[in-house]
Design an enzyme around this catalytic site. Sequence first.
Site, PDB file in Angstrom:
ATOM      1  N   GLY A 213     -15.966  15.656 -26.654  1.00 42.98           N
ATOM      2  CA  GLY A 213     -15.434  15.806 -25.300  1.00 42.98           C
ATOM      3  C   GLY A 213     -16.504  15.639 -24.250  1.00 42.98           C
ATOM      4  O   GLY A 213     -16.540  16.364 -23.250  1.00 42.98           O
TER       5      GLY A 213
ATOM      6  N   TYR B  44      -3.311  29.214 -27.380  1.00 41.74           N
ATOM      7  CA  TYR B  44      -4.684  28.910 -26.984  1.00 41.74           C
ATOM      8  C   TYR B  44      -5.626  30.025 -27.446  1.00 41.74           C
ATOM      9  O   TYR B  44      -6.695  29.750 -28.021  1.00 41.74           O
ATOM     10  CB  TYR B  44      -4.772  28.752 -25.472  1.00 41.74           C
ATOM     11  CG  TYR B  44      -6.164  28.457 -24.967  1.00 41.74           C
ATOM     12  CD1 TYR B  44      -6.777  27.236 -25.221  1.00 41.74           C
ATOM     13  CD2 TYR B  44      -6.883  29.408 -24.227  1.00 41.74           C
ATOM     14  CE1 TYR B  44      -8.063  26.956 -24.760  1.00 41.74           C
ATOM     15  CE2 TYR B  44      -8.167  29.136 -23.759  1.00 41.74           C
ATOM     16  CZ  TYR B  44      -8.746  27.907 -24.032  1.00 41.74           C
ATOM     17  OH  TYR B  44     -10.021  27.642 -23.580  1.00 41.74           O
TER      18      TYR B  44
ATOM     19  N   ASN C 270     -17.130  13.334 -22.033  1.00 43.50           N
ATOM     20  CA  ASN C 270     -16.919  12.524 -20.839  1.00 43.50           C
ATOM     21  C   ASN C 270     -16.514  13.313 -19.602  1.00 43.50           C
ATOM     22  O   ASN C 270     -16.456  12.753 -18.503  1.00 43.50           O
ATOM     23  CB  ASN C 270     -15.873  11.434 -21.100  1.00 43.50           C
ATOM     24  CG  ASN C 270     -14.522  12.007 -21.471  1.00 43.50           C
ATOM     25  OD1 ASN C 270     -14.311  12.343 -22.640  1.00 43.50           O
ATOM     26  ND2 ASN C 270     -13.608  12.122 -20.528  1.00 43.50           N
TER      27      ASN C 270
ATOM     28  N   SER D  72     -13.833  30.800 -26.012  1.00 42.08           N
ATOM     29  CA  SER D  72     -13.406  31.190 -24.673  1.00 42.08           C
ATOM     30  C   SER D  72     -13.291  32.700 -24.637  1.00 42.08           C
ATOM     31  O   SER D  72     -13.013  33.337 -25.667  1.00 42.08           O
ATOM     32  CB  SER D  72     -12.044  30.563 -24.344  1.00 42.08           C
ATOM     33  OG  SER D  72     -11.418  31.215 -23.247  1.00 42.08           O
TER      34      SER D  72
ATOM     35  N   GLY E  17     -18.419  19.348 -21.427  1.00 40.94           N
ATOM     36  CA  GLY E  17     -19.050  18.383 -22.307  1.00 40.94           C
ATOM     37  C   GLY E  17     -19.933  17.392 -21.564  1.00 40.94           C
ATOM     38  O   GLY E  17     -21.020  17.038 -22.033  1.00 40.94           O
TER      39      GLY E  17
END
Length: 326
Positions: free
Chosen positions: A23, A178, A25, A153, A29
């Site tokens: 990730g 999540y 981009n 998280s 990340g």
Amino acid sequence: MRSDSWDHTAMGDHSGRTALVTGANSGIGFEVTKALAANDVHVIMACRDLERARSAREQIHNSVDEATLSIEELDLADLAGVRAFAETVRADYTELHALCNNAGVMALPRRETIDGFEMQFGVNHLGHFVLTGLLLDKLEETPGESRIVTQSSGLHERGEIDFDDLHGEESYDRYDAYAQSKLANVLFAYELDRRLQATDADITSVACHPGYAATNLQRRGPEQSGSRVRLWLMKVANAVFAQSAATGALPMVRAATDPDVTGGEYVGPGGLLNMRGSPEIQRSSDRSYDPPLARELWDRSVALTGVSYDLPDPRAETASAAETDA
């Protein structure tokens, strides 16, 4: 807690090292990639969208002199693609010093991966479980210490692993799903480190979290559900309460580079409610330190993905030691 206003300037010399960031981009990340590249680390940018990855690489090149970056396509929602990606990394790169399991999705309407897993559990946990297992030999072959860092998280604290309904087929709440995936990230990081410590491998596994950082991650759920109100509330919260993505990236950067961070530790912001500030070593939720729960998750992950690790099971090691003592 060890807090010392750590930032990327404390990284030291990491020239000649190679790191892989999933990730890479956007968001955390992107900032992790930029910080590592600024300290002479060659970064493999593992991204689902190659066009966005090329744009991100250009942005970093415009701000970091002599950054060395390569792009490889990786879709964590497709295990066949993860296998192909890992094969490319094993063939094309001679060393891998750090694997940063960063990519993730958050609070989506219920969807499934190509392999039929609930999307958040499939991408955030199972995709990285497979990727790590397939790259473990490359990490072990690399001279010196290698490190695996898995992004969790603060919401992992509300997470529970529902083995009877892992994929939310009977009951689904996007935030519960999540939180489950983020608890799985910490459980995986700790169990992996326990198994690594039972070998002679010079690899450590660490968990981290970014606090509350302003990224695109929070937008995807409201966008995919078509909720303009939720999208507006997310934008307001990001603007008022969140720290920057660059600051949110520091726990992962520290976890990947600081020699004082040891295996099985958890790095996160040390400021208000652990949502912002300089990265420190913290304690994760009590549930995350439950070895039987972690082992059950590990066994289920192997069964679901078909990927097993060539690492000793701490249960077997303990049982063997007990029989010897007897």
